[in-house]
Structure formats: C-alpha cells, structure tokens
Design a protein around this motif. Structure first.
Motif, PDB file in Angstrom:
ATOM      1  N   ASP A 122      -2.560  11.653  -9.005  1.00 36.56           N
ATOM      2  CA  ASP A 122      -1.215  11.669  -9.144  1.00 36.56           C
ATOM      3  C   ASP A 122      -0.474  10.661  -8.389  1.00 36.56           C
ATOM      4  OD1 ASP A 122       1.592  12.153  -9.369  1.00 36.56           O
ATOM      5  OD2 ASP A 122       1.219  14.396  -9.492  1.00 36.56           O
ATOM      6  N   LYS A 162       2.636  11.493  -6.336  1.00 35.99           N
ATOM      7  CA  LYS A 162       2.478  12.544  -5.226  1.00 35.99           C
ATOM      8  C   LYS A 162       1.370  12.051  -4.191  1.00 35.99           C
ATOM      9  CE  LYS A 162       3.746  16.522  -7.816  1.00 35.99           C
ATOM     10  NZ  LYS A 162       3.284  17.819  -8.258  1.00 35.99           N
ATOM     11  N   THR A 206      -2.077  11.605  -4.497  1.00 32.72           N
ATOM     12  CA  THR A 206      -2.993  13.005  -4.322  1.00 32.72           C
ATOM     13  C   THR A 206      -4.051  12.602  -5.356  1.00 32.72           C
ATOM     14  OG1 THR A 206      -1.297  14.391  -3.605  1.00 32.72           O
ATOM     15  CG2 THR A 206      -3.193  15.301  -4.761  1.00 32.72           C
TER      16      THR A 206
END
Length: 122
Positions: free
Chosen positions: A73, A76, A78
C-alpha cells in the motif's frame, strides 16, 4: 536511508494463517521494490517474495508459491506478507527488504528490517 520495521510475527498452528507487515520510512516508498526474506535456525537467509513499485510484478520462492501473498500500500508505506496454509518448515525470522531494482531485492537488498519471528507448530 530507508528504515523498515516489521510486525505481525507470532505463533501459528500448522495450516493456519498469519499476516506480516512492514512499515517503511525515510525514503520515497513508491520508488522501491520491496521483498521478504526468512532465516530459519541454523540456515542461511533465503528469499521469500518480492513486489514491484506498482504491485504489478511479484516473485515468490517455489517453497511458498500458492500459500504466501505479497502486497503493498504505497499510500501507507506498507508492504504485507500473507501466510496461509502455514507449515512447520515456515518457522523462521522474517525480514523485510527494499531495493531500487528487482534483481537486488531478490538477492542483495539495499535495506533490511530487524526481523519478526514466526513459529509454526505441528
């Protein structure tokens, strides 16, 4: 410098599932290929999975194909590793990795996290 912090490790029964997460900071996350490696006790660190900037390209070790899924992601910063149908031989310390080219993120990444431990009980 890119900093990588893994989380989500723990104990899971054989056949169970676990999701590892890696949070990145200190760089432009979307410019990096991201990967996961693992190191079992007494063994060398080995490549597990990798994903391209956009997520359109993924690579997996033969031992985890069909059971592990890598995703990211970019909003984010992440990257995730979903472990399904866990096996005792998946027991290892799992490390997040980053590199600017695919060939490096699957072999000698530029950056490493500290690792998170996964134990699969039989």
């Amino acid at each position: 410098q890119v900093q990588l912090v893994e989380s989500g490790g723990g104990l899971v029964q054989a056949g169970g599932s676990l999701r590892l997460s890696c949070a990145a900071s200190g760089g432009t996350f979307s410019q990096y290929f991201m990967g996961w490696f693992r190191q079992a006790p007494g063994k060398e660190r080995e490549f597990v999975a990798a994903i391209s900037w956009s997520g359109g390209i993924t690579r997996y070790a033969d031992s985890v194909k069909g059971r592990f899924t890598i995703s990211r992601d970019n909003a984010k910063n992440t990257v995730l590793l979903q472990i399904n149908s866990a096996k005792p031989e998946d027991t290892a310390d799992y490390y997040c990795a980053a590199a600017k080219i695919l060939s490096r993120v699957t072999t000698v990444p530029d950056y490493w996290g500290q690792g998170t431990q996964v134990t699969v009980s039989s």
